[in-house]
Scaffold this active site. Structure first.
Site: not given
Ligand code: NAI
Ligand code: 15L
Length: 275
Positions: A37, A75, A79, A116, A139, A169
């Site tokens: 990360d 991941f 995000s 999205h 995004y 999630s």
């Molecule tokens: P988060 O924002 O908590 O985690 C993303 C991580 O990516 C962060 O720790 C950040 O430091 C790292 N990151 C950002 N830019 C970076 C870079 N240039 N180089 C290396 N690392 C970098 O997001 P979350 O909720 O854990 O989501 C994880 C993945 O799942 C994301 O790709 C997100 O788009 C996707 N996702 C999550 C959803 C959710 O409901 N949590 C829904 C849909 C997709």
């Molecule tokens: C996503 O893609 C985002 O990463 C998360 O933070 C939420 O916004 C999720 O979609 C959502 O649609 O609830």
């Protein structure tokens, strides 16, 4: 008891919300994880795993981190919705680096895509995974592009990839929309396990949602992975059914609030454009 992959697994976004869950759960199952990360990893690194701080924009470092890995759980990245220039590096260039690493290592990729990528579909319109991509934000556009990148690397280079269109999630659903879109952390973990261990995935799409009765989503490739969600948001319906945004755009489309951000049309178009 979860089987352990024969080769190490690269987990990007390890310091993020979902990355930390996966590092903990898969690490506890004895998986040999290479965690990475741009942010420091806030938890104890599980036994047998290592953490390397790196920027997804740094191609040579990503290639080095992936050496010897058979699977990349991707991941990392931006995000939520941000300006185009902010999304571009981590989500587009970064994903290119992930696919180049997978190509070199003959590794499989799980891409954390998002609802999205298809957010401008109407909530009333049940979708199969082969529906039109209809991103609702810069995004979401990066996630749609990421899914297409996976297809290109499969057809051109034979890189297998599982594109998980994650709904929401979080530890629990927190509003009415999430009664449709919620994915429990345990279902997410089991999905990552199956995507890693499945015999063959080709390039496929799976809806990343638990077994929610109010789902917007239907057919996908889950059977090929041997994944079936075991949790459900249904038990939260009593407390959340009335918890809506009040915004007509957000409430109309599957992407919710992202569709309404920076929305400059005078009014939404009259009906669904794509079936
Ligand atoms: P988060 O924002 O908590 O985690 C993303 C991580 O990516 C962060 O720790 C950040 O430091 C790292 N990151 C950002 N830019 C970076 C870079 N240039 N180089 C290396 N690392 C970098 O997001 P979350 O909720 O854990 O989501 C994880 C993945 O799942 C994301 O790709 C997100 O788009 C996707 N996702 C999550 C959803 C959710 O409901 N949590 C829904 C849909 C997709
Ligand atoms: C996503 O893609 C985002 O990463 C998360 O933070 C939420 O916004 C999720 O979609 C959502 O649609 O609830």
């Amino acid at each position: 008891m979860v089987d352990v992959p024969t080769k190490p697994v690269l987990l990007t976004g390890a310091a993020g919300a979902l990355g930390r869950v996966l590092a903990r759960n898969l690490g506890a199952a004895g998986w040999k994880l290479v965690l990475t990360d741009i942010a420091p990893f806030p938890d104890p690194v599980p036994a047998g795993c290592r953490f390397v701080r790196a920027d997804l924009n740094d191609g040579p470092t990503i290639l080095r981190l992936a050496e010897g890995c058979g699977m990349i759980l991707h991941f990392g990245g931006i995000s939520t919705e941000h300006p185009f220039e902010t999304v571009l590096g981590p989500n587009i260039r970064g994903l290119f680096h992930i696919y180049e690493a997978a190509r070199r290592e003959k590794a499989r990729v799980l891409f954390a895509s998002s609802n999205h990528a298809i957010g401008f579909h109407e909530r009333s319109e049940p979708l199969d995974a082969d529906c039109q991509l209809l991103p609702d934000s810069f995004y979401g556009l990066s996630k749609a592009y990421g899914e297409l990148m996976g297809r290109m690397y499969w057809f051109k280079h034979g890189v297998e990839n599982v594109n998980v269109r994650i709904g929401s999630s979080f530890p629990e659903p927190v509003d009415a929309r999430m009664l449709s879109t919620w994915l429990s952390y345990d279902d997410l973990t089991r999905l990552c396990v199956r995507a890693t261990l499945a015999e063959r995935t080709e390039s496929c799409v799976v809806w990343g949602a638990s077994a929610n009765a109010r789902t917007y989503w239907r057919a996908d490739s889950r059977a090929a992975l041997g994944w079936l969600p075991q949790d459900s948001a249904d038990g939260f319906a009593g407390q959340l059914a009335g918890k809506v945004s009040g915004d007509p755009v957000a409430e109309r489309y599957q992407g919710g609030g992202y569709t309404a951000m920076d929305y400059t049309r005078a009014a939404p178009p009259p009906g669904p454009l794509f079936k």
